[in-house]
Design a protein around this motif. Structure first.
Motif, mmCIF file in Angstrom:
data_model
loop_
_atom_site.group_PDB
_atom_site.id
_atom_site.type_symbol
_atom_site.label_atom_id
_atom_site.label_comp_id
_atom_site.label_asym_id
_atom_site.label_seq_id
_atom_site.Cartn_x
_atom_site.Cartn_y
_atom_site.Cartn_z
ATOM 1 N N GLY A 288 0.818 -1.383 -0.104
ATOM 2 C CA GLY A 288 0.123 0.380 0.322
ATOM 3 C C GLY A 288 0.838 1.469 -0.123
ATOM 4 O O GLY A 288 0.177 1.981 -0.554
ATOM 5 N N HIS A 289 1.885 1.073 0.620
ATOM 6 C CA HIS A 289 2.647 2.824 0.412
ATOM 7 C C HIS A 289 3.739 3.066 -0.598
ATOM 8 O O HIS A 289 3.565 3.807 -1.121
ATOM 9 C CB HIS A 289 4.261 2.637 1.620
ATOM 10 N N ILE A 290 3.761 1.340 -1.734
ATOM 11 C CA ILE A 290 4.118 2.289 -3.295
ATOM 12 C C ILE A 290 3.163 2.626 -3.524
ATOM 13 O O ILE A 290 3.138 4.056 -4.522
ATOM 14 C CB ILE A 290 4.529 1.020 -3.380
ATOM 15 N N LEU A 291 1.625 2.696 -3.251
ATOM 16 C CA LEU A 291 0.593 2.743 -3.660
ATOM 17 C C LEU A 291 0.490 4.900 -3.260
ATOM 18 O O LEU A 291 0.358 5.183 -4.335
ATOM 19 C CB LEU A 291 -0.931 2.132 -3.714
ATOM 20 N N ILE A 347 -3.352 5.321 -11.899
ATOM 21 C CA ILE A 347 -2.513 4.485 -10.988
ATOM 22 C C ILE A 347 -2.905 3.660 -9.792
ATOM 23 O O ILE A 347 -2.794 2.566 -9.937
ATOM 24 C CB ILE A 347 -1.498 5.229 -9.799
ATOM 25 N N PHE A 348 -3.928 3.461 -9.670
ATOM 26 C CA PHE A 348 -5.297 2.919 -8.589
ATOM 27 C C PHE A 348 -5.388 1.761 -9.454
ATOM 28 O O PHE A 348 -4.981 0.440 -8.855
ATOM 29 C CB PHE A 348 -6.161 3.496 -7.649
ATOM 30 N N THR A 349 -5.608 1.584 -10.742
ATOM 31 C CA THR A 349 -5.862 0.388 -11.234
ATOM 32 C C THR A 349 -4.779 -0.564 -11.742
ATOM 33 O O THR A 349 -4.814 -1.503 -11.589
ATOM 34 C CB THR A 349 -6.656 0.681 -13.304
ATOM 35 N N TYR A 350 -3.585 0.293 -12.102
ATOM 36 C CA TYR A 350 -2.068 -0.361 -12.546
ATOM 37 C C TYR A 350 -1.610 -1.282 -11.041
ATOM 38 O O TYR A 350 -1.487 -2.271 -11.030
ATOM 39 C CB TYR A 350 -1.435 0.738 -12.996
ATOM 40 N N TYR A 351 -1.994 -0.067 -9.676
ATOM 41 C CA TYR A 351 -1.589 -1.659 -8.831
ATOM 42 C C TYR A 351 -3.012 -2.227 -8.657
ATOM 43 O O TYR A 351 -1.981 -3.409 -7.881
ATOM 44 C CB TYR A 351 -2.425 0.175 -7.769
ATOM 45 N N PHE A 352 -3.704 -2.385 -8.643
ATOM 46 C CA PHE A 352 -5.146 -3.533 -8.373
ATOM 47 C C PHE A 352 -4.183 -4.559 -9.421
ATOM 48 O O PHE A 352 -4.125 -5.785 -9.653
ATOM 49 C CB PHE A 352 -6.069 -3.141 -9.053
ATOM 50 N N PHE A 404 -10.565 1.123 -3.166
ATOM 51 C CA PHE A 404 -9.478 0.079 -2.794
ATOM 52 C C PHE A 404 -9.319 0.592 -0.833
ATOM 53 O O PHE A 404 -8.989 -0.320 -0.030
ATOM 54 C CB PHE A 404 -8.097 1.830 -2.777
ATOM 55 N N LEU A 405 -9.937 1.950 -0.396
ATOM 56 C CA LEU A 405 -10.426 1.528 1.212
ATOM 57 C C LEU A 405 -12.019 0.184 1.192
ATOM 58 O O LEU A 405 -11.275 -0.162 2.932
ATOM 59 C CB LEU A 405 -10.991 2.760 1.109
ATOM 60 N N SER A 406 -11.881 -0.473 0.910
ATOM 61 C CA SER A 406 -12.760 -1.828 0.916
ATOM 62 C C SER A 406 -12.236 -2.591 0.534
ATOM 63 O O SER A 406 -12.363 -3.732 1.711
ATOM 64 C CB SER A 406 -14.136 -1.742 -0.267
ATOM 65 N N HIS A 407 -10.942 -2.962 -0.083
ATOM 66 C CA HIS A 407 -9.895 -3.958 -0.507
ATOM 67 C C HIS A 407 -9.329 -4.005 1.303
ATOM 68 O O HIS A 407 -8.908 -4.885 0.864
ATOM 69 C CB HIS A 407 -9.667 -3.867 -1.436
#
Length: 409
Positions: A288-291, A347-352, A404-407
């Motif tokens: 998570g810290h990378i995101l 960025i969120f999409t590529y993270y997931f 992201f928060l729910s995940h």
């Protein structure tokens, strides 16, 4: 020698790649601006068409790069060559099929797109297999986190396209669409270096431990997402060209080219994000810290760009395109804001994607289609078109954050 050793000690490979990526994006930006200024509107139409075709193909090329990067980062080192050979041969085969289709359809493309001659499409078609193999090559360097070699590839492509095209313009001074396609072909060949040779005897290099079902699933999902990005990034320009007069469409195209600098800046962080997250996941460490780090970087840079566009819109437009485009000044910061929101959501999409979580891709696809529908029904002014995009991108970013928060919970 001392200077190089000091730089090597104090500057990380990731930082060097980021500096290189900034230079590459700046060079590509200058390339497009020079084409517009040198060629004039009529000749620039053919050149812009070729650049657009390259962007359309990029959703497949980037798919191969991201798939290679992800699985190289996830696999043990002894399986890298086996995986790369198989994915490389697949990329070459698909590239040859698509390249041949463009080559032999050149007369049809010339007729339907009203270009000067079919040769520009034939030269472009020859370059398609090179583009796909280059993408696999880059994917391996990205997955290995060999950022120096990855930087060399991007620098070679950018400088090759810029210098070959300008030199061709100076020597020939005619058939500019053909010259632009020749510059693209030359740059793709240069972008292959440094190149790792492919072995075509795939049967001997296939690893029994690698689950190719996972590779195919990730490739399909990634291709779908890259396609949604193409839709979000280019549908507004196509729709504006359809619904508005030629002059307004040209003004909007200049606005889009300036405003999208945010997206170009964000691209370099995606290159760093994916292999890092995959590696940490493989090691069982938190990601998570990378995101948060990369969202912070992009958010800060985007904010600076939006503020600059809001503060000096006339100066920016005059310097880049000239006084004829000044009527777009009031919309410049708004378009930059819409692109900034999309870049952060991206960025969120590529993270997931790195974590094999594919639901965020559907969020992008649904909102990309929503953007098209809204513009089709509400396009009374260019300002409304831009503001609709801000609305859609706000919703997309909000949905990504909530997911992201729910995940995490």
């Amino acid at each position: 020698m001392t200077v190089f050793s000091v730089v090597k000690k104090r500057v990380s490979p990731q930082q060097l790649f980021m500096l290189s990526a900034l230079l590459v994006n700046g060079g590509n930006y200058i390339y497009n601006l020079l084409l517009g200024r040198i060629l004039g509107p009529e000749a620039f139409a053919d050149a812009a068409l070729l650049v657009t075709l390259l962007l359309v193909l990029s959703f497949l090329g980037m798919t191969f790069q991201l798939v290679t990067a992800k699985f190289v980062a996830a696999l043990p080192q002894e399986q890298w060559e086996s995986f790369r050979n198989r994915i490389g041969v697949l990329a070459l085969v698909i590239g040859c099929v698509l390249g041949a289709a463009v080559f032999f359809a050149a007369p049809f493309l010339q007729n339907i797109l009203q270009t000067e001659n079919p040769l520009m499409f034939q030269i472009f078609g020859i370059g398609v297999p090179l583009y796909f193999v280059m993408s696999v090559n880059r994917g391996q360097y990205q997955g290995e986190e060999s950022f120096a070699k990855l930087s060399i590839s991007y620098q070679s492509e950018m400088w090759g396209r810029l210098l070959i095209t300008l030199l061709a313009f100076l020597i020939v001074r005619d058939h500019f669409g053909v010259l632009v396609s020749f510059g693209i072909l030359g740059s793709l060949a240069l972008g292959l270096f440094p190149f790792k040779k492919l072995r075509f005897n795939v049967a001997r290099t296939t690893s029994p431990d690698l689950e190719w079902g996972k590779v195919r699933t990730f490739m399909l999902i990634t291709a779908c997402y890259e396609l949604t990005q193409i839709i979000i990034n280019n549908s507004d320009i196509i729709l504006v060209k359809h619904f508005f007069q030629a002059q307004e469409a040209g003004l909007y195209a200049s606005l889009a080219l300036i405003g999208r600098v945010v997206y170009f800046v964000a691209w370099m962080f995606v290159m760093l994000l994916l292999p890092t997250v995959v590696r940490l996941k493989k090691e069982g460490k938190p990601t998570g810290h990378i995101l948060f780090k990369y969202v912070g970087y992009i958010g800060l840079l985007s904010s600076v760009i939006v503020v600059v566009c809001a503060t000096f819109p006339e100066l920016i437009i005059t310097l880049l395109f000239g006084d004829a485009y000044l009527s777009m000044a009031s919309l410049l910061w708004q378009y930059a804001l819409a692109t900034s929101l999309f870049a952060v959501a991206n960025i969120f999409t590529y993270y997931f994607l790195s974590l094999d979580q594919y639901r965020p891709i559907w969020f992008s696809a649904i909102l990309g289609v929503s953007q098209i529908v809204l513009i089709v029904f509400f396009h009374s002014s260019l300002a409304l078109v831009v503001q609709l995009q801000i609305l859609v991108m706000l919703v997309l970013l909000a949905v990504q954050i909530l997911y992201f928060l729910s995940h995490r919970r």
